[in-house]
Design an enzyme around this catalytic site. Sequence first.
Site, PDB file in Angstrom:
ATOM      1  N   ARG A 104       0.843  -1.198   0.000  1.00 11.60           N
ATOM      2  CA  ARG A 104       0.000   0.000   0.000  1.00 11.60           C
ATOM      3  C   ARG A 104       0.875   1.244   0.000  1.00 11.60           C
ATOM      4  O   ARG A 104       1.948   1.257   0.600  1.00 11.60           O
ATOM      5  CB  ARG A 104      -0.877   0.033   1.264  1.00 11.60           C
ATOM      6  CG  ARG A 104      -2.118  -0.822   1.189  1.00 11.60           C
ATOM      7  CD  ARG A 104      -2.963  -0.642   2.431  1.00 11.60           C
ATOM      8  NE  ARG A 104      -2.321  -1.207   3.598  1.00 11.60           N
ATOM      9  CZ  ARG A 104      -1.703  -0.521   4.532  1.00 11.60           C
ATOM     10  NH1 ARG A 104      -1.648   0.797   4.471  1.00 11.60           N
ATOM     11  NH2 ARG A 104      -1.146  -1.117   5.555  1.00 11.60           N
ATOM     12  N   TYR A 252      -1.805  -4.214  -6.799  1.00  9.46           N
ATOM     13  CA  TYR A 252      -1.521  -5.161  -5.706  1.00  9.46           C
ATOM     14  C   TYR A 252      -2.228  -4.793  -4.410  1.00  9.46           C
ATOM     15  O   TYR A 252      -2.331  -3.613  -4.057  1.00  9.46           O
ATOM     16  CB  TYR A 252      -0.006  -5.208  -5.457  1.00  9.46           C
ATOM     17  CG  TYR A 252       0.442  -6.239  -4.440  1.00  9.46           C
ATOM     18  CD1 TYR A 252       0.048  -7.577  -4.542  1.00  9.46           C
ATOM     19  CD2 TYR A 252       1.270  -5.890  -3.372  1.00  9.46           C
ATOM     20  CE1 TYR A 252       0.466  -8.520  -3.623  1.00  9.46           C
ATOM     21  CE2 TYR A 252       1.703  -6.832  -2.445  1.00  9.46           C
ATOM     22  CZ  TYR A 252       1.299  -8.151  -2.572  1.00  9.46           C
ATOM     23  OH  TYR A 252       1.708  -9.087  -1.659  1.00  9.46           O
ATOM     24  N   LYS A 261      -9.420  -2.634   2.286  1.00  3.47           N
ATOM     25  CA  LYS A 261      -9.234  -1.446   3.131  1.00  3.47           C
ATOM     26  C   LYS A 261     -10.082  -0.266   2.664  1.00  3.47           C
ATOM     27  O   LYS A 261     -10.602   0.490   3.477  1.00  3.47           O
ATOM     28  CB  LYS A 261      -7.760  -1.046   3.166  1.00  3.47           C
ATOM     29  CG  LYS A 261      -6.795  -2.176   3.463  1.00  3.47           C
ATOM     30  CD  LYS A 261      -6.990  -2.775   4.829  1.00  3.47           C
ATOM     31  CE  LYS A 261      -5.872  -3.782   5.094  1.00  3.47           C
ATOM     32  NZ  LYS A 261      -5.932  -4.469   6.335  1.00  3.47           N
ATOM     33  N   HIS A 281     -10.372  -2.460  11.983  1.00  2.41           N
ATOM     34  CA  HIS A 281      -9.259  -3.281  11.513  1.00  2.41           C
ATOM     35  C   HIS A 281      -8.980  -4.358  12.564  1.00  2.41           C
ATOM     36  O   HIS A 281      -8.006  -4.277  13.304  1.00  2.41           O
ATOM     37  CB  HIS A 281      -8.042  -2.357  11.324  1.00  2.41           C
ATOM     38  CG  HIS A 281      -6.920  -2.959  10.551  1.00  2.41           C
ATOM     39  ND1 HIS A 281      -5.616  -2.507  10.666  1.00  2.41           N
ATOM     40  CD2 HIS A 281      -6.882  -3.966   9.638  1.00  2.41           C
ATOM     41  CE1 HIS A 281      -4.840  -3.214   9.866  1.00  2.41           C
ATOM     42  NE2 HIS A 281      -5.582  -4.098   9.241  1.00  2.41           N
ATOM     43  N   SER A 303      -1.119  -3.579  10.535  1.00  2.00           N
ATOM     44  CA  SER A 303      -0.798  -4.561   9.491  1.00  2.00           C
ATOM     45  C   SER A 303       0.546  -5.218   9.785  1.00  2.00           C
ATOM     46  O   SER A 303       1.496  -4.542  10.186  1.00  2.00           O
ATOM     47  CB  SER A 303      -0.708  -3.871   8.123  1.00  2.00           C
ATOM     48  OG  SER A 303      -1.930  -3.262   7.812  1.00  2.00           O
ATOM     49  N   CYS A 305       1.431  -7.318  12.136  1.00  2.00           N
ATOM     50  CA  CYS A 305       1.803  -7.434  13.547  1.00  2.00           C
ATOM     51  C   CYS A 305       1.251  -8.726  14.156  1.00  2.00           C
ATOM     52  O   CYS A 305       1.037  -8.820  15.363  1.00  2.00           O
ATOM     53  CB  CYS A 305       1.293  -6.243  14.355  1.00  2.00           C
ATOM     54  SG  CYS A 305       2.249  -4.757  14.096  1.00  2.00           S
ATOM     55  N   ASP A 328      -8.873  -9.941   9.688  1.00  3.28           N
ATOM     56  CA  ASP A 328      -8.413  -8.584   9.360  1.00  3.28           C
ATOM     57  C   ASP A 328      -9.440  -7.488   9.634  1.00  3.28           C
ATOM     58  O   ASP A 328      -9.064  -6.402  10.058  1.00  3.28           O
ATOM     59  CB  ASP A 328      -7.993  -8.532   7.885  1.00  3.28           C
ATOM     60  CG  ASP A 328      -7.146  -7.311   7.555  1.00  3.28           C
ATOM     61  OD1 ASP A 328      -6.277  -6.954   8.372  1.00  3.28           O
ATOM     62  OD2 ASP A 328      -7.351  -6.702   6.501  1.00  3.28           O
ATOM     63  N   ARG A 427       2.475 -12.226   0.041  1.00  3.10           N
ATOM     64  CA  ARG A 427       1.204 -12.645   0.647  1.00  3.10           C
ATOM     65  C   ARG A 427       0.667 -13.931   0.042  1.00  3.10           C
ATOM     66  O   ARG A 427       0.966 -14.269  -1.087  1.00  3.10           O
ATOM     67  CB  ARG A 427       0.152 -11.544   0.411  1.00  3.10           C
ATOM     68  CG  ARG A 427       0.568 -10.161   0.925  1.00  3.10           C
ATOM     69  CD  ARG A 427      -0.189  -9.807   2.149  1.00  3.10           C
ATOM     70  NE  ARG A 427       0.282  -8.594   2.800  1.00  3.10           N
ATOM     71  CZ  ARG A 427      -0.313  -8.083   3.867  1.00  3.10           C
ATOM     72  NH1 ARG A 427      -1.376  -8.656   4.386  1.00  3.10           N
ATOM     73  NH2 ARG A 427       0.160  -7.004   4.447  1.00  3.10           N
TER      74      ARG A 427
HETATM   75  O1  SAT Z   1      -2.449  -4.505   1.302  1.00  7.78           O
HETATM   76  S1  SAT Z   1      -3.420  -4.610   2.391  1.00  7.78           S
HETATM   77  O2  SAT Z   1      -3.849  -3.279   2.810  1.00  7.78           O
HETATM   78  O3  SAT Z   1      -4.583  -5.351   1.974  1.00  7.78           O
HETATM   79  C1  SAT Z   1      -2.728  -5.446   3.680  1.00  7.78           C
HETATM   80  C2  SAT Z   1      -2.591  -4.706   4.949  1.00  7.78           C
HETATM   81  O4  SAT Z   1      -1.944  -3.674   5.000  1.00  7.78           O
HETATM   82  O5  SAT Z   1      -3.124  -5.185   5.966  1.00  7.78           O
HETATM   83 MN    MN Z   2      -4.843  -5.458   7.684  1.00  2.00          MN
END
Ligand code: SAT
Ligand code: MN
Length: 645
Positions: A104, A252, A261, A281, A303, A305, A328, A427
């Site tokens: 991101r 991506y 998100k 979240h 994210s 963690c 998530d 991922r």
């Molecule tokens: O790339 S994402 O935002 O889906 C993954 C994350 O940051 O939790």
């Molecule tokens: Mn996340």
Amino acid sequence: MLLQATRSLLRLRVYQPAKLRMATIGSRYLTTTGVSIKTLSPDIQSFVEVQAKLCKPDQIHVCDGSEEESKAILEHLMKDGRLEKLPKYNNCYYAQTAPADTARVEKQTFVCTSKKSDAVPDTKPGVVSTLGNWMDPPEMDKQLDEKFDGCMQGRTMYVIPYSMGPIGSPLSKIGIQLTDSEYVVASMNVMTRIGKKVIDTLGKDEFVKCVHSVGYPLKSGEKDVPWPCNPGKLAVVQYPERNEIRSFGSGYGGNSLLGKKCFALRIASTIAKREGWLAEHMLILALTNPEGKKRYIAGAFPSACGKTNLAMLTPTIPGWKAECVGDDIAWMRFDDDGKLRAINPEYGFFGVAPGTNKKSNPNAMKTVFHNTVFTNTAKTSDGGVWWEGMEACANDVKVTTWQGKENWQDLSPEERRDTPAAHPNSRFCAPIKQYPLLDENWESPDGVPIDAIFFGGRRPDTIPLIYESSSWTHGVFVGAQMKSEATAAAADMKSKSVLHDPFAMRPFFGYSFVQYLEHWLSLQDRPGAKLPKIFHVNWFRKDSNGKFIWPGFGENLRVIDWALRRCDGEDIADPSPLGLIPKPGTLNVDELSGVDMEALFKQNKTELEEDVKDTQMYFDRELPGQLPAPLQAELDALKDRISKM
Ligand code: SAT
Ligand code: MN
């Protein structure tokens, strides 16, 4: 490329030439495949038409969500060389993004509202907010209209109707994503419920408009690149006032899978505030103790963690059962009894691969080796994938890095450390249904009742293993002052320093943090509200040698067990400056040797003084004069307790 696309789509029954249709978009005729555009509601039709006129795709395909369609998309991706089949596993695929498109991008993510203060708090003069970026909608529209003009030339525009949450649940919401990326279609097909059945429930319901383009049009005859994207012009834009998302330039993760998100957090949190609920979240986990008592918890962690690891926890205390609902995102609403009930709006896991292994997360390892797309992990010569932290490969296996460098295994240990084989934000994208220990209510349209909320982050020092907030207001304060070390989930947050990440929502607020805090505080005023208890945990405290003190993973259940006993009203807590902590001997550490409990729970006056000073400075910088008074009172009370240490 276009011929190929058409050919692979034509192979399917529904795409026989006789069934190909033409749609008039402006003055052009476009081929359409899949579900007929004419069967969509007039609102959706006009949304598609307006966007097609701007983006100028070569053809339009409306996704029906069928098996055949999903196969055709995967075939298409393989033909284009964008996906590679992994023969070692069952129906698994490998993708490699461009090196400039791996996470991101927070600096290019915007929330556009007519009033700036509805999107981000007013900062101290000269301070750039870290709580989101705002732009005036007309100005952003102008910029985006230029970017999107003709951006899908040479490509197909896919129309993906999708449901966040079980189809037809009163807690669910619907989105329509337009995209020119087959990889995004394949990923959305895993992460959300897509297709015809969603359209059938649409009725008059409003939907969230999502437009996505990789931003790489192809002139007639031009050869495509392996991973089209346009990082120089990247923009991920939310318009909460008109339930709209426009994303350009990346293919991506959270930049492009707009249900995640962008919708389920940024847009949904805004809708939630309007309608009196929460979009957070957070993971959702069911825990059943040896006496058979089952409780559900939610947990917010930034994210990368360990949220997925906690959501997939394997209990280490005999007699316990842990079952997953989500890893998530949680949408939580009050039921008629005043209880907060949560659904997982997603349908898949988009989990960080590095660090996942049979010991840290055996359930993930049981989930991800069928029907999964791996992106930016390393590849192995026996047709599989590998990442840092995974069990070692057999001696004769060769490893190719996420950037395509071969024989990584022959590098020296130092070189391997400096150039990881898998990207740290690589991922797996796997259907949630494959998880072996899904809670029986994971898809219940009513959601599951939440008894406790856990906040946490990576804190190498200062913060104890667990503390409990003394009231809802204190709990909201605990969420507001969350901090964590930066991780690889965001491309532009590289440092290892500890950053503020309130509620683990800093990159995901769809409306101003000030209003968010007011909204959270207001929940306790709801008549009859039975609010969950709030705890703060820190699995990541380190000793003076930089080693983690707490073993983490499955052992985290010991900490949660203590918290759940608190929910049962057990007298096992002592006050401390930060909050309530376990009375000596009340946290179950049976059979666990070598853990320095004193070091885990130590609260050091100087460290805490620094910490609250930093928190006060943060609020003064980011929201001067706007911190709700009850939260400033909590901060003052904390300062006072620390001064008396
Ligand atoms: O790339 S994402 O935002 O889906 C993954 C994350 O940051 O939790
Ligand atoms: Mn996340």
